[in-house]
Scaffold this active site. Structure first.
Site, PDB file in Angstrom:
ATOM      1  N   TYR A 138     -19.972  33.909  32.015  1.00 31.71           N
ATOM      2  CA  TYR A 138     -20.053  33.565  30.598  1.00 31.71           C
ATOM      3  C   TYR A 138     -19.640  34.782  29.772  1.00 31.71           C
ATOM      4  O   TYR A 138     -20.312  35.808  29.782  1.00 31.71           O
ATOM      5  CB  TYR A 138     -21.460  33.134  30.206  1.00 31.71           C
ATOM      6  N   SER A 183     -26.746  20.706  30.489  1.00 33.35           N
ATOM      7  CA  SER A 183     -26.183  19.706  29.570  1.00 33.35           C
ATOM      8  C   SER A 183     -27.060  18.459  29.469  1.00 33.35           C
ATOM      9  O   SER A 183     -26.560  17.324  29.537  1.00 33.35           O
ATOM     10  CB  SER A 183     -24.764  19.323  29.988  1.00 33.35           C
ATOM     11  N   ARG A 190     -23.722  17.618  26.389  1.00 32.73           N
ATOM     12  CA  ARG A 190     -22.887  18.592  25.672  1.00 32.73           C
ATOM     13  C   ARG A 190     -22.879  18.322  24.166  1.00 32.73           C
ATOM     14  O   ARG A 190     -21.869  18.524  23.491  1.00 32.73           O
ATOM     15  CB  ARG A 190     -21.453  18.611  26.217  1.00 32.73           C
TER      16      ARG A 190
END
Length: 333
Positions: free
Chosen positions: A60, A207, A211
């Site tokens: 990330y 999620s 999302r």
């Protein structure tokens, strides 16, 4: 505000975490403009509310999200159940190299993550994606060495197939499986969920709000807002064209039920995930304190059997249009 309770992931190598975790990815990449200060404020508020299960990964940013999380928990490390991941190899410029599960990469990735996080151990260390070119026994064997060395406390897998999970668990106890799970993504219920429950492995859904679709905040006009928001790309088919239109109609039905419950659609969707078992600890992601607080209050939404039945009718398991990803080749199956 609701104070979050705890749940225990895994039975052979148990880890007690907050029932609701916090996914930190979007603070640094993928979902719009990175926001280090907003992310830091969100993490601090999360800890104050008992959301102590924090999820990051080396990829990330790349690499910047671990640094953000490490700085944010400095001085409060003992409150946190810290999870990070390796396996999706990237270059500093963001280029995706591929999936790497080699023992050498496992060891090097762990040491680098510890340094970026500024901690002496990781509570839950996941293989982010399964490397089809390396036997899972070799990857998990190297991960087990990290436990023996005191660098890692518990092991996890992400997006692993049932047979892979069994083989991994035979090498070293797996505490948790992280995979996508929500009202919009339920394919794991066929084989994966029974497998992890048979083996005594906890489930960490990522999620859990589809999302963001299940929050009701995404419209057909704008799709997912922000030029730097990856949800606008073909990588996420559920956000494109007619698929998005169809999925938003499902969201409207969730909204109607949420209205009768006196909560938001997102809170209802999170409450549904939390209701799937005491071995389930979802990690909704956000970089905004107000959305964190909304998510936390989902833990106070009590769903009756009638509510669960209504949601089943509103969002039948196979009703969502579009694959989870445009390219599913990285998903172990």
């Amino acid at each position: 505000m609701t104070q979050i309770k705890t749940r225990t992931l895994g039975t052979t190598s148990p880890l007690t975490v907050s029932a609701l975790g916090l996914g930190c990815m979007g603070m640094s990449e993928f979902y719009g403009t990175p926001d280090e200060q907003g992310g830091t404020d969100t993490i601090h508020r999360a800890l104050d509310l008992g959301v102590t299960f924090l999820d990051t990964a080396d990829m990330y940013g790349p690499f910047t999200n671990e640094k953000l999380v490490g700085k944010a928990i400095a001085g409060r490390r003992d409150e946190v159940q810290l999870a990070t991941k390796f396996g999706n190899e990237r270059l500093p410029d963001g280029t995706m190299v591929g999936i790497n599960g080699s023992p050498e990469y496992v060891r090097a990735s762990c040491d680098a993550s510890l340094q970026r996080l500024g901690v002496d151990h990781i509570d839950l260390y996941y293989q982010h994606r399964v490397d089809q070119s390396v036997p899972i026994e070799e990857t998990v064997g190297a991960m087990a060495e990290l436990v023996e060395a005191g660098k890692v406390r518990h092991l996890g897998l992400s997006e692993a197939a049932p047979e892979t999970i069994r083989r991994a668990h035979a090498v070293h106890p797996i505490t948790a499986l992280q995979t996508e799970y929500s009202l919009f993504t339920r394919d794991l219920e066929e084989e994966i969920l029974p497998t992890v429950r048979e083996l005594g492995i906890g489930l960490v859904p990522y999620s859990p709000l589809g999302r963001g679709l299940l929050t009701g905040a995404i419209s057909a006009d704008a799709g997912a807002t922000g030029d730097r928001d990856r949800r606008r790309s073909a990588y996420f088919p559920r956000f494109q064209g007619e698929a998005l239109d169809a999925n938003l109609r499902l969201v409207e039905q969730v909204r109607e039920i949420a209205t009768t419950k006196g909560c938001t659609p997102g809170q209802l969707a999170l409450a549904w995930v939390l209701a799937q078992g005491e071995d389930v600890a979802p990690i909704p992601g956000t970089k905004r304190v107000r959305y964190l607080e909304e998510n936390v209050d989902a833990a106070a939404v009590d769903l009756t059997g009638a509510d669960l039945d209504a949601l089943e009718r509103a969002v039948p398991r196979d009703a969502v249009v579009g694959e989870r990803y445009g390219d599913m080749s990285s998903i172990d199956s």
